[in-house]
Write a protein that holds these residues in place. Structure first.
Motif, PDB file in Angstrom:
ATOM      1  N   GLY A   6       0.825  -1.203   0.000  1.00 21.17           N
ATOM      2  CA  GLY A   6       0.000   0.000   0.000  1.00 21.17           C
ATOM      3  C   GLY A   6       0.859   1.253   0.000  1.00 21.17           C
ATOM      4  N   ALA A   7       1.960   1.211   0.766  1.00 24.72           N
ATOM      5  CA  ALA A   7       2.815   2.391   0.896  1.00 24.72           C
ATOM      6  C   ALA A   7       3.710   2.582  -0.326  1.00 24.72           C
ATOM      7  CB  ALA A   7       3.679   2.269   2.157  1.00 24.72           C
ATOM      8  N   ARG A   8       4.245   1.482  -0.876  1.00 24.30           N
ATOM      9  CA  ARG A   8       5.280   1.599  -1.911  1.00 24.30           C
ATOM     10  C   ARG A   8       4.973   0.847  -3.201  1.00 24.30           C
ATOM     11  NH1 ARG A   8      10.387   2.797  -0.190  1.00 24.30           N
ATOM     12  NH2 ARG A   8      10.721   3.020  -2.431  1.00 24.30           N
ATOM     13  N   GLY A   9       3.890   0.085  -3.215  1.00 25.80           N
ATOM     14  CA  GLY A   9       3.590  -0.765  -4.373  1.00 25.80           C
ATOM     15  C   GLY A   9       3.308   0.004  -5.652  1.00 25.80           C
ATOM     16  N   GLY A  10       2.946   1.287  -5.512  1.00 15.56           N
ATOM     17  CA  GLY A  10       2.676   2.103  -6.692  1.00 15.56           C
ATOM     18  C   GLY A  10       3.945   2.597  -7.376  1.00 15.56           C
ATOM     19  N   SER A  35       4.006  -1.228 -12.237  1.00  8.65           N
ATOM     20  CA  SER A  35       4.366  -0.798 -10.884  1.00  8.65           C
ATOM     21  C   SER A  35       4.929  -1.998 -10.119  1.00  8.65           C
ATOM     22  CB  SER A  35       3.128  -0.267 -10.163  1.00  8.65           C
ATOM     23  OG  SER A  35       2.235  -1.342  -9.899  1.00  8.65           O
ATOM     24  N   GLN A  36       5.496  -1.712  -8.957  1.00  9.88           N
ATOM     25  CA  GLN A  36       6.003  -2.796  -8.101  1.00  9.88           C
ATOM     26  C   GLN A  36       4.887  -3.782  -7.757  1.00  9.88           C
ATOM     27  OE1 GLN A  36       9.089  -3.514  -6.986  1.00  9.88           O
ATOM     28  NE2 GLN A  36      10.163  -1.692  -7.702  1.00  9.88           N
ATOM     29  N   LEU A  37       3.700  -3.257  -7.431  1.00 11.68           N
ATOM     30  CA  LEU A  37       2.595  -4.146  -7.078  1.00 11.68           C
ATOM     31  C   LEU A  37       2.162  -4.993  -8.280  1.00 11.68           C
ATOM     32  CD1 LEU A  37       0.401  -5.197  -5.132  1.00 11.68           C
ATOM     33  CD2 LEU A  37      -0.998  -3.224  -5.749  1.00 11.68           C
ATOM     34  N   GLU A  38       2.028  -4.360  -9.450  1.00  9.80           N
ATOM     35  CA  GLU A  38       1.659  -5.125 -10.653  1.00  9.80           C
ATOM     36  C   GLU A  38       2.683  -6.217 -10.942  1.00  9.80           C
ATOM     37  OE1 GLU A  38      -0.616  -2.085 -13.658  1.00  9.80           O
ATOM     38  OE2 GLU A  38       1.469  -1.603 -13.195  1.00  9.80           O
ATOM     39  N   HIS A  39       3.949  -5.865 -10.794  1.00 15.29           N
ATOM     40  CA  HIS A  39       5.022  -6.825 -11.049  1.00 15.29           C
ATOM     41  C   HIS A  39       4.928  -8.013 -10.080  1.00 15.29           C
ATOM     42  CE1 HIS A  39       8.937  -8.412 -12.050  1.00 15.29           C
ATOM     43  NE2 HIS A  39       9.382  -8.214 -10.827  1.00 15.29           N
ATOM     44  N   ALA A  40       4.714  -7.723  -8.819  1.00 13.38           N
ATOM     45  CA  ALA A  40       4.604  -8.776  -7.806  1.00 13.38           C
ATOM     46  C   ALA A  40       3.396  -9.675  -8.086  1.00 13.38           C
ATOM     47  CB  ALA A  40       4.492  -8.138  -6.412  1.00 13.38           C
ATOM     48  N   LEU A  41       2.259  -9.055  -8.412  1.00 10.60           N
ATOM     49  CA  LEU A  41       1.032  -9.834  -8.660  1.00 10.60           C
ATOM     50  C   LEU A  41       1.162 -10.678  -9.924  1.00 10.60           C
ATOM     51  CD1 LEU A  41      -1.742  -7.220  -7.739  1.00 10.60           C
ATOM     52  CD2 LEU A  41      -0.942  -9.164  -6.363  1.00 10.60           C
TER      53      LEU A  41
END
Ligand code: FE
Length: 178
Positions: free
Chosen positions: A12-16, A25-31
């Motif tokens: 939530g803090a850094r995934g964008g 984004s970092q979150l998209e990459h992780a997912l």
């Protein structure tokens, strides 16, 4: 906080944040990495490792284009320490080795090396370049090396802009049982 809540807070803090030089984004990459792992029938441990392989990037305050400025953040070591405390070696060790796995694959698979993106070539140089013959053998002696190589392949593929994949909440139970 349980482990899922901790992950959700970091994302939530850094995934964008942008994923270094790529259009996700970092979150998209992780997912996307976690989704690739589950599509490949990866174990729950490997799905969690895929989801969290870059958690080290979310733990520091350096900007997203550090590689351009010649800084290797050693995110695999930060991630390793964070994951060892929470999940143990079966997740933390492949994550620690996922950068070395790229240097390994560049040495043993010419077609792998040829496919690297520009950003990935830039970080490869900072990470020490492809392994030499001795380093290849040493890497293959590590107990986690196959998992690290597998993780690396999902990592490399998880860069498709706009791809629809399951959300972080999908992994809430998984992260509490692995
Ligand atoms: Fe990655």
């Amino acid at each position: 906080m349980d482990r899922f809540e901790e992950v959700a807070q970091l994302m939530g803090a850094r995934g964008g944040d942008a994923y270094f030089g790529e259009d996700v984004s970092q979150l998209e990459h992780a997912l996307q990495a976690a989704w690739l792992a589950s599509e490949a029938d990866g174990s729950p441990t490997m799905i969690a490792a895929a989801l969290l392989h870059d958690v080290g990037h979310l733990l520091h305050d350096l900007s997203e284009d550090v590689a351009k400025h010649g800084v290797d953040t050693r995110h695999e070591e930060d991630g390793y320490r964070w994951l060892m405390e929470r999940f143990g070696p079966s997740i933390a060790e492949p994550v620690r080795a996922h950068v070395a796995a790229k240097r390994y694959l560049c040495a043993v698979e010419p077609e792998y090396f040829a496919r690297l993106s520009e950003a990935s070539l830039q970080s490869l140089a900072l990470q020490g370049g492809p392994f030499n013959a001795d380093e290849v053998l040493e890497f293959e002696r590590m107990p986690w090396y196959r998992n690290a190589v597998q993780l690396r392949r999902w990592d490399d593929e998880a860069k498709t802009p706009g791809l629809k994949v399951p959300s972080l909440e999908t992994y809430s139970q998984l992260l509490c049982i692995v």
